[in-house]
Design a protein around this motif. Structure first.
Motif, mmCIF file in Angstrom:
data_model
loop_
_atom_site.group_PDB
_atom_site.id
_atom_site.type_symbol
_atom_site.label_atom_id
_atom_site.label_comp_id
_atom_site.label_asym_id
_atom_site.label_seq_id
_atom_site.Cartn_x
_atom_site.Cartn_y
_atom_site.Cartn_z
ATOM 1 N N SER A 30 -47.813 -8.719 -30.194
ATOM 2 C CA SER A 30 -47.350 -7.719 -29.137
ATOM 3 C C SER A 30 -46.095 -6.855 -29.830
ATOM 4 O O SER A 30 -46.131 -5.651 -29.154
ATOM 5 C CB SER A 30 -46.702 -8.298 -27.926
ATOM 6 N N SER A 31 -45.658 -7.244 -30.714
ATOM 7 C CA SER A 31 -44.539 -6.409 -31.427
ATOM 8 C C SER A 31 -45.130 -4.950 -31.995
ATOM 9 O O SER A 31 -44.576 -3.911 -32.038
ATOM 10 C CB SER A 31 -44.090 -7.066 -32.700
ATOM 11 N N TYR A 34 -44.746 -1.744 -30.160
ATOM 12 C CA TYR A 34 -43.262 -0.934 -30.170
ATOM 13 C C TYR A 34 -43.148 -0.397 -31.789
ATOM 14 O O TYR A 34 -42.179 -0.945 -32.224
ATOM 15 C CB TYR A 34 -42.109 -2.083 -29.838
ATOM 16 N N ARG A 37 -39.717 0.730 -32.810
ATOM 17 C CA ARG A 37 -38.659 -0.402 -33.141
ATOM 18 C C ARG A 37 -38.616 -1.046 -34.152
ATOM 19 O O ARG A 37 -37.893 -1.402 -34.662
ATOM 20 C CB ARG A 37 -38.464 -1.383 -31.741
ATOM 21 N N ILE A 133 -35.821 -16.395 -25.960
ATOM 22 C CA ILE A 133 -35.441 -15.639 -24.473
ATOM 23 C C ILE A 133 -36.284 -14.403 -25.214
ATOM 24 O O ILE A 133 -36.012 -13.943 -26.195
ATOM 25 C CB ILE A 133 -34.283 -15.261 -24.397
ATOM 26 N N THR A 134 -37.350 -14.003 -24.465
ATOM 27 C CA THR A 134 -38.131 -12.869 -25.050
ATOM 28 C C THR A 134 -38.747 -12.085 -24.040
ATOM 29 O O THR A 134 -39.339 -12.695 -22.823
ATOM 30 C CB THR A 134 -39.262 -13.498 -26.111
ATOM 31 N N GLU A 135 -39.324 -10.875 -24.351
ATOM 32 C CA GLU A 135 -40.094 -10.030 -23.569
ATOM 33 C C GLU A 135 -41.382 -9.682 -24.145
ATOM 34 O O GLU A 135 -41.970 -9.208 -23.355
ATOM 35 C CB GLU A 135 -39.527 -8.619 -23.406
ATOM 36 N N LEU A 136 -41.571 -10.404 -25.443
ATOM 37 C CA LEU A 136 -42.779 -10.207 -25.995
ATOM 38 C C LEU A 136 -43.886 -11.330 -25.304
ATOM 39 O O LEU A 136 -43.187 -12.358 -25.153
ATOM 40 C CB LEU A 136 -42.685 -10.364 -27.482
ATOM 41 N N TRP A 137 -45.056 -11.001 -25.566
ATOM 42 C CA TRP A 137 -46.060 -12.154 -25.081
ATOM 43 C C TRP A 137 -46.690 -12.730 -26.048
ATOM 44 O O TRP A 137 -47.430 -13.443 -26.030
ATOM 45 C CB TRP A 137 -47.010 -11.455 -23.938
#
Length: 138
Positions: A30-31, A34, A37, A133-137
């Motif tokens: 999923s990175s 982005y 980034r 702790i992540t926002e990535l799936w």
């Protein structure tokens, strides 16, 4: 791998967004959604080694470190079309040579990749658990 090209390896932190996006999405990470980034993130790593087929980015390993004792492998990815050609193994070996004087190299491995990392000398901690702790799936 195309017959007219040979795999070359580089030590660089400079990439364009398209090549990073293509590589990360090729392994369904999923990175890759982005890319701007990712371009910035590459500049902050302690080391980044990459593999190319001609001008096509086909693999990379990115490591963070404290400068003297511990290095953390954050990314190791190889385009699926090039997996099985020992590119990941060579990238890990490049990283291990770079950090040969460090006391510890740490990585978080997907369970299905444990045999690969064990073949390169990594050992399971046994008494530790990786947490996020992540926002990535992925």
């Amino acid at each position: 791998m195309t017959p007219q090209h040979t795999i070359t390896y580089k030590d660089t932190r400079t990439f364009n967004r398209e090549e990073l996006q293509r590589l990360f999405l090729s392994v369904n990470w999923s990175s890759g959604h982005y890319p701007d980034r990712l371009v910035e993130a590459m500049k902050g790593y302690g080391s980044v080694f990459s593999a190319y087929d001609g001008d096509r980015l086909i693999g990379m390993i990115c490591t963070m470190d404290d400068g003297v004792m511990t290095a953390y492998v954050h990314y190791l990815l190889v385009d699926p079309a090039y997996q099985g050609l020992h590119i990941g193994r060579e990238l890990v070996n490049m990283m291990k040579r770079h950090y040969k004087d460090y006391l510890r190299i740490v990585l978080c491995a997907y369970n299905d990749k444990l045999p690969f990392y064990k073949s390169l000398g990594f050992k399971e901690a046994g008494n530790e658990t990786t947490m996020f702790i992540t926002e990535l799936w992925t």
